[in-house]
Design an enzyme around this catalytic site. Structure first.
Site, short mmCIF file in Angstrom:
data_model
loop_
_atom_site.label_atom_id
_atom_site.label_comp_id
_atom_site.label_asym_id
_atom_site.label_seq_id
_atom_site.Cartn_x
_atom_site.Cartn_y
_atom_site.Cartn_z
N CYS A 74 0.39 -1.58 0.18
CA CYS A 74 0.25 -0.33 0.43
C CYS A 74 0.94 0.80 0.13
O CYS A 74 0.15 2.71 -0.26
CB CYS A 74 -1.08 0.12 1.28
N ASP A 281 -7.18 5.76 -1.46
CA ASP A 281 -7.16 4.09 -1.01
C ASP A 281 -6.59 3.52 -1.70
O ASP A 281 -7.46 2.79 -2.39
CB ASP A 281 -8.37 3.72 -0.16
N HIS A 283 -5.99 0.14 -0.66
CA HIS A 283 -6.50 -1.31 -0.43
C HIS A 283 -7.81 -1.77 -0.92
O HIS A 283 -8.99 -2.42 -0.84
CB HIS A 283 -7.02 -0.85 1.29
#
Length: 349
Positions: A74, A281, A283
């Site tokens: 990430c 994000d 993820h």
């Protein structure tokens, strides 16, 4: 591990909150918006940012390594996003907008190709992971903001197309003379620079504004600057004394945003509204992308097409890296002037 992650297929099922109806200004990478009258413009701006997420089924890193970065990549993806924003500003301009299905510009395809998940792309996950070994990080190990900043600095040396100068400012201090020498290495700056006591934000060092100011047609003499500043804004939590100053960074026209997040969970912060940070994000696990036969890149999965994520600013981990892009020397001089005017807390962390 894939089963425990959010997959791209789930993005249309309403997990994401709509953007708030508020009279407070919305700041996105140096641009101010009104949430009540410019919501479409906000979403268009956010969608136009490059969104790099976990991928799976790419060629093994190093030939025998991982074929997915789910669970560990990430911060590497956030590093790609902040550098991707710099490349967009460099080649397309801050006001460029992505429109789904619209024929892309060649420069845009060139940028995407630099981030494809394969070993010969300048800024691929493969390159970042393998370059990180030199920073003491084994492949598959989680990075911090400073590590990814140092790796990106090394990788840009090989990108002769973008011709970026990347400076990672350590110890909370930006030395103006060093940056001018980095961006214009053929010039000889004499004289000593006067250091100032470092606060949490970078201090300026030296008095070189306006030196050899370049006309627009002469900007080839200045290597566009990506300035990355790793910071520690507290011990285990962000010190509230720094919150307003951090928010002001998103107001600067040179802003590339902030990489950071929560412990072991990185995000790319691109702005704020009220006390909430706006972020992309990484993820989400998506399949690796292969270029088409005509070298075009299927690009829908590189743009976040749902309302952006938000989190209260107090939830951010105190370890961050703040980024800025200065296309010209005048941009850098302007950044120095604006930084002086920011209300910087004088207390130590």
């Amino acid at each position: 591990m894939d089963a425990a992650t959010l997959t791209y297929d789930t993005l249309g099922f309403g997990e994401f909150e709509d953007f708030p109806e508020t009279s407070e200004p919305v700041w996105i990478l140096g641009k101010e918006f009104n949430a009540l009258t410019e919501k479409d413009d906000i979403l268009s701006d956010v969608t136009s940012r490059l969104w790099f997420t976990y991928r799976k089924n790419f060629p093994p890193i190093g030939g025998t390594g991982p074929t997915s970065d789910t669970g560990w990549g990430c911060m590497l993806r956030c590093g790609q996003m902040i550098l991707g924003e710099a490349l967009v500003c460099r080649h397309l301009g801050r006001d460029w907008r992505w429109v789904r299905g619209q024929p892309p510009r060649g420069e845009y395809i060139g940028i995407l190709n630099a981030f494809l998940d394969k070993k010969d792309s300048y800024y691929s996950l493969h390159q970042i992971a393998q370059m990180g070994v030199g920073e003491g990080k084994s492949i598959g190990q989680w990075y911090g903001p400073n590590t990814v900043a140092q790796v990106l600095k090394k990788l840009t040396v090989f990108d002769s197309w973008s011709r970026l100068a990347v400076h990672v400012a350590m110890d909370n201090t930006v030395v103006m003379k060093e940056i001018k020498q980095l961006c214009m290495p053929w010039l000889d700056y004499g004289g000593a620079a006067c250091a100032e006591p470092p606060g949490w934000m970078p201090t300026h060092n030296g008095c070189l504004e306006g030196a050899c100011a370049l006309a627009e047609e002469e900007t080839a003499l200045w290597k566009p600057l990506v300035l990355l500043i790793p910071l520690r804004l507290g011990l285990s939590d962000i010190n509230k004394a720094y919150i307003e100053t951090l928010k002001q960074c998103f107001q600067l026209p040179q802003s590339l945003g902030v990489i950071g997040g929560k412990p072991n969970s990185a995000h790319y912060f691109i702005g704020y509204v009220g006390e909430e940070l706006i972020y992309l994000d990484p993820h989400t696990t998506q399949s690796a992308v292969e270029p088409c036969e005509d070298s075009q890149v299927p690009d829908d999965t590189y743009h976040c097409q749902h309302p952006p994520c938000r989190m209260h600013i107090c939830e951010i981990d105190p370890s961050v890296a703040v980024g800025f892009f200065c296309r010209t020397e005048d941009d850098f001089d302007d950044w120095c002037m604006r930084i002086r005017k920011i209300d910087v807390p004088q207390s130590g962390v």
